[in-house]
Design a protein around this motif. Sequence first.
Motif, PDB file in Angstrom:
ATOM      1  N   ALA A  17      21.384   7.267 -19.075  1.00 38.70           N
ATOM      2  CA  ALA A  17      21.150   5.700 -19.251  1.00 38.70           C
ATOM      3  C   ALA A  17      22.291   5.168 -20.111  1.00 38.70           C
ATOM      4  O   ALA A  17      22.300   4.651 -20.944  1.00 38.70           O
ATOM      5  N   ALA A  18      23.466   5.401 -19.539  1.00 30.27           N
ATOM      6  CA  ALA A  18      24.563   4.706 -20.085  1.00 30.27           C
ATOM      7  C   ALA A  18      24.737   3.465 -19.863  1.00 30.27           C
ATOM      8  O   ALA A  18      25.770   2.634 -20.463  1.00 30.27           O
ATOM      9  N   GLU A  19      23.964   2.877 -18.793  1.00 32.06           N
ATOM     10  CA  GLU A  19      23.576   1.612 -18.560  1.00 32.06           C
ATOM     11  C   GLU A  19      22.372   1.213 -18.404  1.00 32.06           C
ATOM     12  O   GLU A  19      21.729   1.909 -17.672  1.00 32.06           O
ATOM     13  N   VAL A  20      21.998   0.102 -18.900  1.00 30.41           N
ATOM     14  CA  VAL A  20      20.336  -0.236 -18.769  1.00 30.41           C
ATOM     15  C   VAL A  20      20.610  -1.889 -18.387  1.00 30.41           C
ATOM     16  O   VAL A  20      21.424  -2.496 -18.303  1.00 30.41           O
ATOM     17  N   ARG A  21      19.356  -2.176 -17.678  1.00 31.70           N
ATOM     18  CA  ARG A  21      19.119  -3.570 -17.132  1.00 31.70           C
ATOM     19  C   ARG A  21      17.922  -4.057 -18.068  1.00 31.70           C
ATOM     20  O   ARG A  21      17.013  -3.393 -18.064  1.00 31.70           O
ATOM     21  N   VAL A  22      18.228  -5.219 -18.796  1.00 31.75           N
ATOM     22  CA  VAL A  22      17.160  -5.821 -19.342  1.00 31.75           C
ATOM     23  C   VAL A  22      16.822  -7.134 -18.596  1.00 31.75           C
ATOM     24  O   VAL A  22      17.447  -7.939 -18.303  1.00 31.75           O
ATOM     25  N   TRP A  23      15.400  -7.228 -18.217  1.00 33.97           N
ATOM     26  CA  TRP A  23      14.742  -8.498 -17.691  1.00 33.97           C
ATOM     27  C   TRP A  23      14.032  -9.427 -18.730  1.00 33.97           C
ATOM     28  O   TRP A  23      13.255  -8.926 -19.377  1.00 33.97           O
ATOM     29  N   TRP A  24      14.756 -10.582 -18.356  1.00 30.12           N
ATOM     30  CA  TRP A  24      14.186 -11.639 -19.295  1.00 30.12           C
ATOM     31  C   TRP A  24      13.404 -12.739 -18.573  1.00 30.12           C
ATOM     32  O   TRP A  24      13.935 -13.163 -17.545  1.00 30.12           O
ATOM     33  N   ARG A  25      12.374 -13.283 -19.280  1.00 29.46           N
ATOM     34  CA  ARG A  25      11.667 -14.137 -18.757  1.00 29.46           C
ATOM     35  C   ARG A  25      11.326 -15.377 -19.876  1.00 29.46           C
ATOM     36  O   ARG A  25      10.878 -14.971 -21.131  1.00 29.46           O
ATOM     37  N   ASP A  26      11.802 -16.598 -19.500  1.00 26.50           N
ATOM     38  CA  ASP A  26      12.032 -17.780 -20.266  1.00 26.50           C
ATOM     39  C   ASP A  26      12.455 -17.169 -21.798  1.00 26.50           C
ATOM     40  O   ASP A  26      11.873 -17.682 -22.927  1.00 26.50           O
ATOM     41  N   GLY A  27      13.544 -16.770 -21.640  1.00 21.30           N
ATOM     42  CA  GLY A  27      14.239 -16.235 -22.966  1.00 21.30           C
ATOM     43  C   GLY A  27      13.863 -14.891 -23.921  1.00 21.30           C
ATOM     44  O   GLY A  27      14.187 -14.710 -24.707  1.00 21.30           O
ATOM     45  N   ALA A  28      12.777 -14.305 -23.415  1.00 23.64           N
ATOM     46  CA  ALA A  28      12.037 -13.152 -24.089  1.00 23.64           C
ATOM     47  C   ALA A  28      12.394 -12.038 -23.123  1.00 23.64           C
ATOM     48  O   ALA A  28      12.442 -11.974 -22.098  1.00 23.64           O
ATOM     49  N   ALA A  29      12.843 -10.880 -23.543  1.00 24.85           N
ATOM     50  CA  ALA A  29      12.952  -9.532 -23.167  1.00 24.85           C
ATOM     51  C   ALA A  29      11.505  -9.025 -22.449  1.00 24.85           C
ATOM     52  O   ALA A  29      10.689  -8.635 -23.485  1.00 24.85           O
ATOM     53  N   ARG A  30      11.269  -8.813 -21.365  1.00 24.29           N
ATOM     54  CA  ARG A  30       9.935  -8.565 -20.767  1.00 24.29           C
ATOM     55  C   ARG A  30       9.935  -7.101 -20.307  1.00 24.29           C
ATOM     56  O   ARG A  30       9.038  -6.263 -20.346  1.00 24.29           O
ATOM     57  N   LEU A  31      10.999  -6.482 -19.925  1.00 21.18           N
ATOM     58  CA  LEU A  31      11.248  -5.046 -19.385  1.00 21.18           C
ATOM     59  C   LEU A  31      12.701  -4.557 -19.678  1.00 21.18           C
ATOM     60  O   LEU A  31      13.467  -5.353 -19.509  1.00 21.18           O
ATOM     61  N   VAL A  32      12.804  -3.428 -19.749  1.00 21.97           N
ATOM     62  CA  VAL A  32      13.984  -2.739 -20.106  1.00 21.97           C
ATOM     63  C   VAL A  32      14.008  -1.335 -19.217  1.00 21.97           C
ATOM     64  O   VAL A  32      13.128  -0.330 -19.165  1.00 21.97           O
ATOM     65  N   THR A  33      14.917  -1.325 -18.145  1.00 19.06           N
ATOM     66  CA  THR A  33      14.873  -0.284 -17.211  1.00 19.06           C
ATOM     67  C   THR A  33      16.282   0.436 -17.184  1.00 19.06           C
ATOM     68  O   THR A  33      17.067  -0.259 -17.764  1.00 19.06           O
ATOM     69  N   ALA A  34      16.402   1.422 -16.652  1.00 19.35           N
ATOM     70  CA  ALA A  34      17.568   2.173 -16.424  1.00 19.35           C
ATOM     71  C   ALA A  34      18.389   1.135 -15.259  1.00 19.35           C
ATOM     72  O   ALA A  34      17.576   0.524 -14.507  1.00 19.35           O
ATOM     73  N   HIS A  35      19.525   1.304 -15.405  1.00 23.26           N
ATOM     74  CA  HIS A  35      20.272   0.559 -14.119  1.00 23.26           C
ATOM     75  C   HIS A  35      20.041   1.069 -12.764  1.00 23.26           C
ATOM     76  O   HIS A  35      19.908   2.377 -12.935  1.00 23.26           O
ATOM     77  N   PRO A  36      19.921   0.351 -11.771  1.00 23.95           N
ATOM     78  CA  PRO A  36      19.674   0.943 -10.445  1.00 23.95           C
ATOM     79  C   PRO A  36      20.572   1.975 -10.133  1.00 23.95           C
ATOM     80  O   PRO A  36      19.953   2.995  -9.038  1.00 23.95           O
ATOM     81  N   ASP A  37      21.610   2.013 -10.490  1.00 24.78           N
ATOM     82  CA  ASP A  37      22.617   3.045 -10.058  1.00 24.78           C
ATOM     83  C   ASP A  37      22.426   4.509 -10.751  1.00 24.78           C
ATOM     84  O   ASP A  37      23.002   5.369 -10.273  1.00 24.78           O
ATOM     85  N   SER A  38      21.610   4.327 -11.829  1.00 25.81           N
ATOM     86  CA  SER A  38      21.442   5.244 -12.584  1.00 25.81           C
ATOM     87  C   SER A  38      20.642   6.531 -12.110  1.00 25.81           C
ATOM     88  O   SER A  38      19.680   6.367 -11.416  1.00 25.81           O
ATOM     89  N   GLN A  39      20.968   7.887 -12.284  1.00 26.59           N
ATOM     90  CA  GLN A  39      20.018   8.778 -11.866  1.00 26.59           C
ATOM     91  C   GLN A  39      18.937   9.199 -12.688  1.00 26.59           C
ATOM     92  O   GLN A  39      18.208  10.151 -12.322  1.00 26.59           O
TER      93      GLN A  39
END
Length: 317
Positions: free
Chosen positions: A211-233
């Motif tokens: 998880a050296a890189e993560v992707r945070v998903w925001w809806r209307d300014g609020a963080a709704r989901l945090v996932t590993a980056h798609p390229d992460s193993q």
Amino acid sequence: MATTTATTTTVLHCRDPLNERRVDAHFAAEARQLRAAGGTALLIDHDALLAGDAERAVAGVPDGTGAVWYRGWMIPAGRYAALDAALRRRGGELVVTPEAYRRAHELPGWYETFAGLTPVSGWLPAGPGAVPDPEGLAALAAGLPPGAAVVKDYVKSRKHEWDEACYVPDLADPAALHRVVARFVELQGEFLTGGVVLRAFEHFVAPEAAAAEVRVWWRDGAARLVTAHPDSQVAEVPEAALEPALEPVRAAVGALGCPFVTTDLALRADGVWRVVEVGDGQVSDLHREADQAAFVRILTADQAPLRTPARSGTTPA
């Protein structure tokens, strides 16, 4: 902006190029989750849209659909505006306006808002196949800190061709800078978006680290989901990527003012989380092991708790 609910959420998905009645395989599981949540999945022809025929692209969308989300492959900002216009002629509209889409999707739209959180950058507008001259590149490089840099366009890099089309070891070497930029432009071809961008190189934790890189998903300014980056193993997300690391990013996302945004965070060698990319959530890829039901709730629910992937040794629901 219209607010959608679980029973009325409508999402436009790219259709399968080989079967016009089926969602593209890459997004099929998301569409199933959407329907299970009470939403509606409609199909558009992504190939027709990219070819400039927005009317044909939305031919299968019923009239009077109202506000809809898009979820599919990347769309150039101009084509996205054409999609919105075609939908409006049929009594529909995209929840994410063309202006908001461009602001989140292209680096010049979001860079100033995230200044201080992201590597120093500069850019030169350029069309496909157009390599900026060495003098212009030198002037662009002068605005960055001395040392190494990364080459990309307004949306994408060629990180898988790191040495030949992405990484410039020393901005003070104009020949090397021009060579890497020229190769980048060549490889991007017709898909070069906006122009050439130079970003100061920062030392991040090795990509093979969990998880050296993560992707945070925001809806209307609020963080709704945090996932590993798609390229992460791996699918793990370290606690250090959440609070308080998200607080300054949350402020920037709020200032950007776009309804559905992703931020990619990378852990710098000194332990600081940095924003390496911002994107429109509609065209951001989802890690293959992410909780797709939780992802769909970002669109179907007005409020949703922040979620992270399951910990090591478990499988997301």
